[in-house]
Design an enzyme around this catalytic site. Structure first.
Site, short mmCIF file in Angstrom:
data_model
loop_
_atom_site.label_atom_id
_atom_site.label_comp_id
_atom_site.label_asym_id
_atom_site.label_seq_id
_atom_site.Cartn_x
_atom_site.Cartn_y
_atom_site.Cartn_z
N ASN A 63 11.06 95.08 46.18
CA ASN A 63 10.00 94.21 45.67
C ASN A 63 8.95 94.13 46.77
OD1 ASN A 63 8.38 92.18 44.74
ND2 ASN A 63 10.01 90.68 44.45
N ARG A 122 10.14 96.75 41.60
CA ARG A 122 9.50 95.73 40.76
C ARG A 122 7.99 96.01 40.77
NH1 ARG A 122 7.26 89.99 42.40
NH2 ARG A 122 6.67 89.31 40.33
N HIS A 149 6.81 87.56 34.83
CA HIS A 149 8.23 87.14 34.89
C HIS A 149 9.05 87.78 33.78
CE1 HIS A 149 7.05 83.01 36.84
NE2 HIS A 149 7.36 83.90 37.77
N ARG A 186 -0.61 76.86 41.65
CA ARG A 186 -1.51 77.39 40.60
C ARG A 186 -1.77 76.33 39.54
NH1 ARG A 186 1.90 82.74 39.46
NH2 ARG A 186 3.00 82.33 41.40
N GLU A 233 16.58 88.89 38.88
CA GLU A 233 15.64 89.97 38.56
C GLU A 233 16.06 91.27 39.25
OE1 GLU A 233 12.77 86.91 39.60
OE2 GLU A 233 11.34 87.91 38.28
#
Ligand code: AMP
Length: 398
Positions: free
Chosen positions: A7, A90, A180, A241, A384
């Protein structure tokens, strides 16, 4: 068979080495400050650790440090990188081009690079990492791309289009892509297993609540809507965010404060959300502690986020004409019983009944609804990396 999961960000690189015989993590680690100085911290499954400050002018040196950590350091777990069958990456943005994971060919690599226009902070870094892997490990080892956006590619146009002039979709691909997706897919697959049903027969809502947050509606086994949009800024408030804000409020502030588009982007991505409202932190634990101590803005941040989550869940129940199971995941979803309680209490109208005792459990897979609840509610720790490793294995086994 061992799979190496990567990742990569522009200055960091997270990795895991997973043994697919038993899906156990053999080692994991992080390279930081790539391009600036360089440092690696590495941990083997048995607890041995290795860390070092190593010059990492590019991702290639970072991968060389990872190879050393895996094969030669005091926390080594394999003798040679040849033991690794494939590398799974990823990739944040796959646009409309990649509805599923795939082998990285030169053509795929150039498309990931082109999609950098939609994910300037992420895709260029992924490309650097893939090229560095080719340099460090050679052309022979298969590299697989697993996209955060793929799971959401099944959304109908009515869910993914923004009501702005159509030409911006045609010219620039402006639409909802979501994010996601690997987590929502992993968690919804697990929900189907726990429900003992074919995923195509149940309606599921997955709430990924961490520093970044998104909620997805899954019907007939596929994603029909998701809260993140053109970028991972859309949806509801997160650590830093903003989620969705009236665009006129932003243009008004920009005019008043003489801000550029880049300034507005920075404010909405890095200075808003739980941090912007509380003024305390972007971290859920700090905010909860401040709220507990009587900080009103921290309490407001908590209340706002829970209210927005509830509204998304409610709207997706309506969008799917019902729901069979709701799942919480991510650092907050897995660990915050208070949030889960607040959201579930307001879902009594669809038959959600929370098991207060089970809801106190943290960070483990558990059904937190009562046996007579009409909707089953689960906490499912996301993974993940394992999802990426599984896709990688499936593709190289073909
Ligand atoms: P993630 O991005 O999934 O790693 O999630 C990070 C968020 O999860 C942060 O806001 C953390 O404060 C929150 N989190 C992690 N552990 C806990 C915990 N034990 N209790 C409450 N929140 C937690």
């Amino acid at each position: 068979m061992k799979i190496f999961v990567v990742n990569a960000g522009s200055s960091s690189l997270k990795y895991q080495l997973i043994d697919m015989e038993n899906e156990q993590v053999l080692a994991k680690g992080l390279c930081e400050r790539i391009g600036v100085s360089g440092a690696i911290s590495h941990k083997a499954a048995d607890g041995r650790t290795y860390s070092a400050d190593t010059a990492m002018p590019t991702h290639s040196e970072a991968f060389e440090a990872v190879v050393y950590a895996l094969t030669k350091s005091e926390a080594k777990v394999i003798d040679s990188f040849d033991e690794i069958s494939a590398i799974g990456h990823r990739i944040v943005q796959g646009g409309s081009i990649f509805p599923e994971s795939c082998l990285i060919t030169p053509d795929v690599l150039s498309k990931i690079e082109e999609l950098g226009a939609l994910a300037p902070l992420h895709n260029p870094a992924h490309v650097l990492a893939i090229r560095a892997c080719i340099k460090t490990f050679g052309e022979e080892i298969p590299q697989i791309a697993v996209f955060d956006t793929s799971f959401h590619q099944t959304m109908p146009a009515k869910a993914y289009m923004y009501p702005i002039p159509y030409e911006y979709y045609e010219k620039y691909g402006v639409r909802r892509y979501g994010a996601h997706g690997t987590s929502h897919r992993f968690v919804s697959d697990r929900v189907a297993v726990l429900e003992g049903k074919d995923k195509r027969q149940i309606k599921i809502i997955t709430c990924h609540l961490g520093n970044g947050c998104s909620i997805t509606a899954i019907k007939d086994g596929v994603c029909v809507d998701t809260s993140m949009g053109f970028t991972p800024l859309d949806g509801f408030m997160m650590g830093t965010r903003s989620g969705t804000v009236d665009p006129s409020a932003l243009t008004y502030i920009a005019e008043k404060e003489n801000l550029s588009p880049a300034d507005v982007n920075r404010i909405c991505n890095k200075e808003s959300g739980m941090l912007g409202i509380s003024g305390v932190s972007n971290d859920n634990r700090d905010i909860a502690a401040a709220a507990e101590a009587g900080n009103k803005r921290a309490q407001l941040a908590v209340d706002m986020q829970r209210y927005e989550i509830l509204k998304f869940v409610g709207s997706y129940i309506a969008a799917m004409n019902g729901v069979d199971a709701i799942a919480f995941t991510g650092g907050i979803g897995e660990n915050d019983p208070g949030l889960r309680k607040t959201v579930c209490e307001s879902l009594e109208f669809v038959g959600v009944k929370l098991d207060e005792e089970k809801n106190q459990l943290r960070g483990q897979e558990v059904k937190i609804s009562t046996e007579d609840s009409r909707v089953n509610v689960y906490v499912i720790p996301t993974n993940e990396e394992l999802a990426i490793a599984r896709d990688t294995l499936a593709i190289i086994s073909k």
